[in-house]
Design an enzyme around this catalytic site. Structure first.
Site, mmCIF file in Angstrom:
data_model
loop_
_atom_site.group_PDB
_atom_site.id
_atom_site.type_symbol
_atom_site.label_atom_id
_atom_site.label_comp_id
_atom_site.label_asym_id
_atom_site.label_seq_id
_atom_site.Cartn_x
_atom_site.Cartn_y
_atom_site.Cartn_z
ATOM 1 C CD GLU A 122 -11.936 13.645 28.884
ATOM 2 O OE1 GLU A 122 -13.094 13.702 28.402
ATOM 3 O OE2 GLU A 122 -11.286 14.659 29.172
ATOM 4 C CD GLU A 145 -7.092 7.307 29.710
ATOM 5 O OE1 GLU A 145 -6.534 8.197 30.391
ATOM 6 O OE2 GLU A 145 -7.375 7.457 28.508
#
Length: 349
Positions: A316, A174
């Site tokens: 991430e 994310e």
């Protein structure tokens, strides 16, 4: 669109293969249990992949990016334009997860669900725009019902793509300025615990900034106190990318694809997914213990023991990607070590 698909049954792990994998581990030339979690994850992967020789040659990483309305409350050390800028950085190969995916020869799949600073069409980025941002959940629900459905479906869509590519492992990541605030709000609601137990530094807040974040979260939780199930809590307090992760975790479990969970935000999405569909839990492997304050608490709620603790808090999917070599080594050890009989080594009595 209906959300009934979320409650559809998940594939059941193969318990016979798990038992066989444990028995195989006992025959390898080492004291029983001496490789610790490397043994346990090899057994779990054998059960989930339904094979005596688990492997992770084909790893799929989907990173979902989206902005959050609560950013206007001043809960992040970084400006909101960074989300859109990072989407471009993912695609052009400059982000941490881009480097990690290349080094792993993993598929990096970037999905833009809506950013205030829209980078436009970018090669290598899938546009699945829901809105430029969620709403500020201090003033109302973060998402309406249609937006929640779209975000959940976006996650399931990427699982279908991973399944088509015959992926052996799905990792969700994310990106979204203020999304640690959203994750802390959702975790507080799911666990029925005060936000002071879950809120942390995020992008680098100081002590005063963290206290301000807690105050913002307390306002939001009071406003949405009547949200009394996980889906409503996700709609009122979550983000597009967090909901996409929830959808991906459920869909992957239904498709029989093992999942490697990243840090605080991804683990909070996993908690929501397990709350919605408890059978998801069997499909989760946990990569690392984030330095973000609330992560340890969410891990405990899931009875999860992550593989590594490197003080990471980037998101991430970077922590999960960092753990992939360990999982690959676990498979190599399970598949490649000699048994006592093969090596002519005496076993314990």
């Amino acid at each position: 669109m209906s959300l009934d698909w979320l409650s559809a049954p998940c594939v059941q792990p193969d318990t016979e293969l798990a038992d066989a994998a444990r028995a195989h581990q006992l025959q390898l030339t080492k004291p029983p249990g001496s490789l610790g979690m490397l043994e346990a994850v090899a057994v779990q992967l054998a059960s989930l992949q339904r094979t005596a020789q688990p492997a992770l040659d084909r790893v799929w990483i989907s990173v979902f990016a989206a902005d959050h309305g609560v950013a206007e409350e001043g809960v992040s050390a970084f400006p909101q334009v960074v989300t859109g800028e990072m989407v471009r950085n993912f695609a052009t190969g400059g982000a941490a997860i881009s480097v990690l995916a290349r080094s792993l020869d993993a598929k990096l799949d970037v999905v833009n669900l809506g950013t205030v600073n829209d980078p436009g069409e970018i090669p290598g980025v899938r546009r699945a725009i829901i809105a430029p941002s969620t709403a500020n959940f201090c003033r109302g629900p973060a998402m309406n019902e249609a937006q929640l459905e779209a975000a959940l479906a976006a996650g399931a869509d990427r699982v279908r793509a991973a399944q088509k590519a015959d992926a052996q492992l799905f990792i969700g990541g994310e990106m979204g300025i203020a999304n640690t605030t959203s994750a802390a709000a959702l975790a507080s609601a799911l666990l029925e615990e005060p936000p002071s137990c879950l809120a942390g530094a995020g992008t680098g807040l100081n002590a005063a900034g963290i206290q301000h974040k807690v105050t913002v979260l307390e306002r939001a939780l009071e406003l949405h106190a009547t949200a009394n199930n996980a889906l409503e809590q996700l709609r009122c307090l979550g983000g597009f990318e967090i909901a996409a992760l929830v959808g991906a975790y459920v869909a992957a479990s239904q498709a029989g694809i093992p999942l490697l969970v990243d840090g605080f935000i991804s683990t909070t999405a996993a908690l929501a997914a397990v709350t919605i569909q408890p059978e998801v839990r069997a499909w989760l492997l946990f990569s690392h213990r984030s330095k973000e304050h609330g992560h340890a608490r969410v891990l405990r709620a899931l009875q999860a023991e992550p593989l590594i603790d490197l003080g990471m808090r980037l998101g991430e999917a970077s922590g999960a990607a960092t753990a992939v070599p360990l999982l690959r080594l676990a498979c190599a050890l399970h598949n490649g070590m000699a048994t006592f009989e093969q090596a002519g080594v005496s076993n314990v009595d």
